[in-house]
Design a protein around this motif. Sequence first.
Motif, PDB file in Angstrom:
ATOM      1  N   UNK A  60     -36.459 -47.318 -30.249  1.00  0.00           N
ATOM      2  CA  UNK A  60     -37.884 -47.051 -30.378  1.00  0.00           C
ATOM      3  C   UNK A  60     -38.183 -45.632 -29.917  1.00  0.00           C
ATOM      4  N   UNK A  61     -39.230 -45.065 -30.471  1.00  0.00           N
ATOM      5  CA  UNK A  61     -39.649 -43.720 -30.084  1.00  0.00           C
ATOM      6  C   UNK A  61     -41.148 -43.713 -29.817  1.00  0.00           C
ATOM      7  N   UNK A  62     -41.572 -42.768 -28.996  1.00  0.00           N
ATOM      8  CA  UNK A  62     -43.001 -42.593 -28.757  1.00  0.00           C
ATOM      9  C   UNK A  62     -43.238 -41.179 -28.248  1.00  0.00           C
ATOM     10  N   UNK A  63     -44.508 -40.815 -28.133  1.00  0.00           N
ATOM     11  CA  UNK A  63     -44.849 -39.463 -27.695  1.00  0.00           C
ATOM     12  C   UNK A  63     -46.163 -39.488 -26.928  1.00  0.00           C
ATOM     13  N   UNK A  64     -46.401 -38.445 -26.149  1.00  0.00           N
ATOM     14  CA  UNK A  64     -47.647 -38.282 -25.398  1.00  0.00           C
ATOM     15  C   UNK A  64     -48.063 -36.831 -25.448  1.00  0.00           C
ATOM     16  N   UNK A  65     -49.297 -36.584 -25.853  1.00  0.00           N
ATOM     17  CA  UNK A  65     -49.849 -35.225 -25.850  1.00  0.00           C
ATOM     18  C   UNK A  65     -50.520 -34.941 -24.506  1.00  0.00           C
ATOM     19  N   UNK A  66     -50.297 -33.755 -23.962  1.00  0.00           N
ATOM     20  CA  UNK A  66     -51.020 -33.339 -22.743  1.00  0.00           C
ATOM     21  C   UNK A  66     -51.688 -31.985 -22.924  1.00  0.00           C
TER      22      UNK A  66
END
Length: 484
Positions: A127-133
């Motif tokens: 699985x993959x995911x991302x977070x913008x900051x």
Amino acid sequence: MMEENEDQPDGLGSRFSPQKENDEGSGFRLHMVTWNVATADPPDDVSSLLHLNSPTCPDIYVIGLQEVFSGPVRFISDMAFDDPWSYLFMSTLAPQGYFKVSSIRMQGLLLLFFSKLEHVPFIRNIQTTYTRTGIFGYWGNKGGVSISLSFYGHTLCFLNCHLAAHMKYATERVDEFEYILDTQTFDSIKAPRVLDHRLLFWFGDLNFRIQDHGMHFLRTCINNQNYSLLWSKDQLTMMKKKEPMLQEFEEGSLNFQPTYKFDLNANTYDSSGKKRKPAWTDRILWRLRSEAPTTEEKDKDKDPGLAEKLNQQEEAEEYPLKIRQDSYTSIMEYGISDHKPVLGIFTLELRKMYETPLVRLHAEGDWSADMDAMVIYCPLQPFATSSWDWIGLYKVGFTCVSDYITYTWVKDDEVPYNEELIQVYVSKEDIPVQGGECVLCYYSGTFQCVIGMSDSFKVHESKVAIEEGLVPEKVNGLDKVTAS
């Protein structure tokens, strides 16, 4: 588990019999790269970056890049095709016997996971995911991308981050990291959050600086290789002393010169008017999860997940996992960016939770474009099949799961063979005319990954094509024929 069946076709008994359990534990070599490429195009050669001439081949490559060029036109084209950096690593590693298992990109952040082919059927729950900051959390120029997976049953997570820049924002960098940890989740019972994985790697352009020391002292220490005199003022080292969460992470000694900021195509530090201080902005850290519940966690009223924690503790005792860092260094020869790439080479010592793939498969008989063909597959243990399961035919040296010559849907084209074996039909129109060395892969729609792979076999050149004067021509990646 299946017993060898005397009624099976010649050779299938040995091919499909389960492997012997591994009681001793195995060592796997992991080669990690982090590099802020500063929007540059890839170099012509990455052999030294990947240690391709080393006598010891890694089992896994994990490559995390930051500031991959993401202008509007390039980014749109990269969405449709592999970006130049991914293409470079795929085309370099595929001939060496590596397969791109997974990747994720968020604007300039790119994370790639490659494995030796022999391990691919044992890498599951990817699985993959991302977070913008960046810019109020709406812009993806800063943040984190991660890949979560199970490697022979052990949960691993790789988190590639690009955190806030500039000397004064050390606390903000820690806040961003904690925010990424809090927001990223996975559809997994064992590891629904980043910190739930047995082994977590945190790496990237973390942007921590060396504070207090003046430029002259910094340059003198670097020139004399007295790096230890700078460690106490490294912001990440300083923040670890007061942040309990950071204390759970380990890092090798910084016995290499700071990797930022360099003049382009040179090994000299920033000579521009800004004269940025050198710093170890590019880092690789890891966290091996403690399995034993604390005293507070043992109170069931306070911790409804106690049963799962106890199960994980028992699992860790039966299937131990250890990590050793063998190398932590930078590669100075690359000058396309104002950062130098950092390498971390590790050995993972683990006892495999399973030794056999979910499926074994085999190309039945001779294959060529002159006749329809059959694949025989055998489930070695129960698993959830779906109408989206397919078997792909690949040329040896293929780069990723989408790099197939052709594929066939398992449920649409399967023919029962006996109680344990199943045949799947492949039309001759889909088999390459010119032949070559190939492999078959069983892709599970449920698990979203390859769960079985055949040995390589030869597809013979079409006799009909030779007799009729037909020559192969590539059309949309598939082998077609036209009259010569």
